[in-house]
Design a protein around this motif. Structure first.
Motif, PDB file in Angstrom:
ATOM      1  N   LEU A   1       0.823  -1.205   0.000  1.00 20.41           N
ATOM      2  CA  LEU A   1       0.000   0.000   0.000  1.00 20.41           C
ATOM      3  C   LEU A   1       0.859   1.257   0.000  1.00 20.41           C
ATOM      4  O   LEU A   1       0.552   2.239  -0.688  1.00 20.41           O
ATOM      5  CB  LEU A   1      -0.933  -0.018   1.209  1.00 20.41           C
ATOM      6  CG  LEU A   1      -1.892  -1.209   1.268  1.00 20.41           C
ATOM      7  CD1 LEU A   1      -2.609  -1.243   2.609  1.00 20.41           C
ATOM      8  CD2 LEU A   1      -2.890  -1.172   0.124  1.00 20.41           C
ATOM      9  N   SER A   2       1.948   1.231   0.751  1.00 22.07           N
ATOM     10  CA  SER A   2       2.845   2.381   0.805  1.00 22.07           C
ATOM     11  C   SER A   2       3.438   2.673  -0.564  1.00 22.07           C
ATOM     12  O   SER A   2       3.570   3.842  -0.964  1.00 22.07           O
ATOM     13  CB  SER A   2       3.958   2.115   1.823  1.00 22.07           C
ATOM     14  OG  SER A   2       4.861   3.197   1.880  1.00 22.07           O
ATOM     15  N   ASN A   3       3.781   1.624  -1.312  1.00 23.22           N
ATOM     16  CA  ASN A   3       4.317   1.827  -2.659  1.00 23.22           C
ATOM     17  C   ASN A   3       3.224   2.221  -3.638  1.00 23.22           C
ATOM     18  O   ASN A   3       3.451   3.031  -4.548  1.00 23.22           O
ATOM     19  CB  ASN A   3       5.033   0.563  -3.143  1.00 23.22           C
ATOM     20  CG  ASN A   3       6.360   0.352  -2.446  1.00 23.22           C
ATOM     21  OD1 ASN A   3       6.908   1.260  -1.829  1.00 23.22           O
ATOM     22  ND2 ASN A   3       6.894  -0.854  -2.541  1.00 23.22           N
ATOM     23  N   ALA A   4       2.027   1.672  -3.468  1.00 20.24           N
ATOM     24  CA  ALA A   4       0.927   1.974  -4.386  1.00 20.24           C
ATOM     25  C   ALA A   4       0.628   3.466  -4.428  1.00 20.24           C
ATOM     26  O   ALA A   4       0.395   4.038  -5.504  1.00 20.24           O
ATOM     27  CB  ALA A   4      -0.326   1.201  -3.992  1.00 20.24           C
ATOM     28  N   VAL A   5       0.643   4.108  -3.277  1.00 14.57           N
ATOM     29  CA  VAL A   5       0.288   5.525  -3.242  1.00 14.57           C
ATOM     30  C   VAL A   5       1.425   6.420  -3.736  1.00 14.57           C
ATOM     31  O   VAL A   5       1.262   7.643  -3.785  1.00 14.57           O
ATOM     32  CB  VAL A   5      -0.167   5.964  -1.833  1.00 14.57           C
ATOM     33  CG1 VAL A   5      -1.398   5.176  -1.402  1.00 14.57           C
ATOM     34  CG2 VAL A   5       0.951   5.796  -0.806  1.00 14.57           C
ATOM     35  N   ARG A   6       2.531   5.811  -4.140  1.00 12.20           N
ATOM     36  CA  ARG A   6       3.613   6.566  -4.767  1.00 12.20           C
ATOM     37  C   ARG A   6       3.460   6.595  -6.289  1.00 12.20           C
ATOM     38  O   ARG A   6       4.278   7.194  -6.992  1.00 12.20           O
ATOM     39  CB  ARG A   6       4.970   5.955  -4.423  1.00 12.20           C
ATOM     40  CG  ARG A   6       5.277   5.858  -2.944  1.00 12.20           C
ATOM     41  CD  ARG A   6       5.465   7.197  -2.289  1.00 12.20           C
ATOM     42  NE  ARG A   6       6.609   7.936  -2.841  1.00 12.20           N
ATOM     43  CZ  ARG A   6       7.026   9.110  -2.388  1.00 12.20           C
ATOM     44  NH1 ARG A   6       6.381   9.678  -1.377  1.00 12.20           N
ATOM     45  NH2 ARG A   6       8.062   9.713  -2.921  1.00 12.20           N
ATOM     46  N   ALA A   7       2.419   5.982  -6.804  1.00 11.33           N
ATOM     47  CA  ALA A   7       2.185   5.983  -8.250  1.00 11.33           C
ATOM     48  C   ALA A   7       1.896   7.413  -8.719  1.00 11.33           C
ATOM     49  O   ALA A   7       1.405   8.244  -7.958  1.00 11.33           O
ATOM     50  CB  ALA A   7       1.006   5.082  -8.599  1.00 11.33           C
ATOM     51  N   PRO A   8       2.195   7.709  -9.990  1.00 15.49           N
ATOM     52  CA  PRO A   8       1.865   9.039 -10.512  1.00 15.49           C
ATOM     53  C   PRO A   8       0.358   9.191 -10.691  1.00 15.49           C
ATOM     54  O   PRO A   8      -0.355   8.204 -10.874  1.00 15.49           O
ATOM     55  CB  PRO A   8       2.585   9.061 -11.870  1.00 15.49           C
ATOM     56  CG  PRO A   8       2.678   7.631 -12.278  1.00 15.49           C
ATOM     57  CD  PRO A   8       2.849   6.861 -11.004  1.00 15.49           C
ATOM     58  N   SER A   9      -0.103  10.440 -10.622  1.00 15.48           N
ATOM     59  CA  SER A   9      -1.519  10.687 -10.899  1.00 15.48           C
ATOM     60  C   SER A   9      -1.660  12.073 -11.509  1.00 15.48           C
ATOM     61  O   SER A   9      -0.956  13.013 -11.130  1.00 15.48           O
ATOM     62  CB  SER A   9      -2.361  10.581  -9.619  1.00 15.48           C
ATOM     63  OG  SER A   9      -2.013  11.568  -8.672  1.00 15.48           O
ATOM     64  N   ALA A  10      -2.567  12.189 -12.469  1.00 16.17           N
ATOM     65  CA  ALA A  10      -2.778  13.452 -13.177  1.00 16.17           C
ATOM     66  C   ALA A  10      -3.162  14.544 -12.190  1.00 16.17           C
ATOM     67  O   ALA A  10      -4.085  14.386 -11.385  1.00 16.17           O
ATOM     68  CB  ALA A  10      -3.884  13.291 -14.219  1.00 16.17           C
TER      69      ALA A  10
ATOM     70  N   ALA B   1      -8.345   4.528  -4.065  1.00 15.54           N
ATOM     71  CA  ALA B   1      -8.547   3.992  -2.722  1.00 15.54           C
ATOM     72  C   ALA B   1      -8.321   2.487  -2.824  1.00 15.54           C
ATOM     73  O   ALA B   1      -8.464   1.890  -3.904  1.00 15.54           O
ATOM     74  CB  ALA B   1      -9.949   4.298  -2.207  1.00 15.54           C
ATOM     75  N   PHE B   2      -7.956   1.876  -1.698  1.00 14.33           N
ATOM     76  CA  PHE B   2      -7.630   0.445  -1.698  1.00 14.33           C
ATOM     77  C   PHE B   2      -8.329  -0.225  -0.524  1.00 14.33           C
ATOM     78  O   PHE B   2      -8.102   0.136   0.629  1.00 14.33           O
ATOM     79  CB  PHE B   2      -6.111   0.251  -1.594  1.00 14.33           C
ATOM     80  CG  PHE B   2      -5.353   1.003  -2.649  1.00 14.33           C
ATOM     81  CD1 PHE B   2      -5.125   0.458  -3.900  1.00 14.33           C
ATOM     82  CD2 PHE B   2      -4.893   2.292  -2.399  1.00 14.33           C
ATOM     83  CE1 PHE B   2      -4.458   1.175  -4.875  1.00 14.33           C
ATOM     84  CE2 PHE B   2      -4.222   3.012  -3.362  1.00 14.33           C
ATOM     85  CZ  PHE B   2      -3.998   2.464  -4.610  1.00 14.33           C
ATOM     86  N   LEU B   3      -9.191  -1.176  -0.842  1.00 12.80           N
ATOM     87  CA  LEU B   3      -9.877  -1.935   0.200  1.00 12.80           C
ATOM     88  C   LEU B   3      -9.089  -3.217   0.441  1.00 12.80           C
ATOM     89  O   LEU B   3      -8.911  -4.026  -0.472  1.00 12.80           O
ATOM     90  CB  LEU B   3     -11.308  -2.267  -0.236  1.00 12.80           C
ATOM     91  CG  LEU B   3     -12.115  -3.137   0.737  1.00 12.80           C
ATOM     92  CD1 LEU B   3     -12.353  -2.395   2.058  1.00 12.80           C
ATOM     93  CD2 LEU B   3     -13.434  -3.551   0.115  1.00 12.80           C
ATOM     94  N   VAL B   4      -8.612  -3.398   1.673  1.00 16.59           N
ATOM     95  CA  VAL B   4      -7.820  -4.571   2.033  1.00 16.59           C
ATOM     96  C   VAL B   4      -8.713  -5.572   2.756  1.00 16.59           C
ATOM     97  O   VAL B   4      -9.331  -5.250   3.782  1.00 16.59           O
ATOM     98  CB  VAL B   4      -6.636  -4.184   2.941  1.00 16.59           C
ATOM     99  CG1 VAL B   4      -5.810  -5.421   3.306  1.00 16.59           C
ATOM    100  CG2 VAL B   4      -5.758  -3.140   2.260  1.00 16.59           C
ATOM    101  N   LEU B   5      -8.785  -6.776   2.224  1.00 14.95           N
ATOM    102  CA  LEU B   5      -9.561  -7.858   2.826  1.00 14.95           C
ATOM    103  C   LEU B   5      -8.588  -8.979   3.178  1.00 14.95           C
ATOM    104  O   LEU B   5      -8.119  -9.697   2.292  1.00 14.95           O
ATOM    105  CB  LEU B   5     -10.634  -8.356   1.850  1.00 14.95           C
ATOM    106  CG  LEU B   5     -11.569  -7.281   1.279  1.00 14.95           C
ATOM    107  CD1 LEU B   5     -12.464  -7.869   0.200  1.00 14.95           C
ATOM    108  CD2 LEU B   5     -12.396  -6.637   2.389  1.00 14.95           C
TER     109      LEU B   5
END
Length: 202
Positions: free
Chosen positions: A30-39, A46-50
């Motif tokens: 999750l920490s790496n995911a939110v480092r992705a680029p975004s316009a 958002a990320f739902l963790v199950l």
């Protein structure tokens, strides 16, 4: 692990052991995911963790179309062994709100012209970072689609707002010893660079 090794080893894993996933591995994804680029640095994801058995079971129950409820395919049997599911979701409204701001032209949303739905693209890039981080942690993962017909049932089951759309789901776990490449990967060759890379002119 070297980055080039992560890229080389990444594959879609479709069968998992029942070994627990370290909590720190999920947090790293999750920490790496939110480092992705975004316009516009909109970050409309958002990320739902199950990661509890009851929640994972509920996910499969509400996302499996009724006509496939009795499906006993090898794919579904294997995927249901994943101890965790991460659902990446994208919000179009966050992007449109962002581009109504002054530094982005203050363009009214009904006049905004998007060359592509970047809320999906950016969330897809974040999803790839999750897949790569799983490999780096010695885990396996598989990105797969969620039937559109089941989106409302999914939202209802997990309290997800209507402003966020699931773009798919990611199964995560320790790869089973008998996990095999999917049929497409076994029957189709990777296209050579010469076919897909064009320099200066097509």
């Amino acid at each position: 692990m070297e980055f080039s090794e992560v890229v080389r080893r990444r594959k879609m894993v479709r069968s998992f052991t029942d070994e627990a996933i370290p909590a720190e591995a999920i947090e790293a994804m999750l920490s790496n995911a939110v480092r992705a680029p975004s316009a516009g640095f909109s970050q409309g994801w958002a990320f739902l963790v199950l990661d509890r058995p009851d929640d994972v079971a509920s996910f499969w129950r509400v996302t499996t179309p009724p006509e496939r409820a009795g499906d006993s395919s090898a794919w579904l049997r294997g995927m249901r062994t994943a101890p965790a599911i991460i659902v990446p979701m994208a919000s179009e409204s966050i992007y449109r709100d962002r581009y109504e701001e002054r530094d982005k032209g203050a363009t009214p949303r009904d006049q905004q012209q998007w060359a592509a739905p970047y809320w999906h693209i950016d969330t897809g890039m974040a999803s790839l970072l999750i897949l790569q981080t799983a490999v780096d942690a010695g885990l396996g993962a598989c990105f797969f689609g969620m039937p559109k017909t089941q989106h409302e049932a999914f939202r209802s089951a997990f309290g997800a707002p209507a402003t966020f759309e699931p773009i798919g789901a990611i199964a995560v776990g320790h790869p089973a010893l008998d996990d095999r490449l999917g049929l497409s990967a076994r029957t189709r060759k990777r296209r050579p660079d010469a076919e897909v890379v064009h320099r200066g002119r097509w």
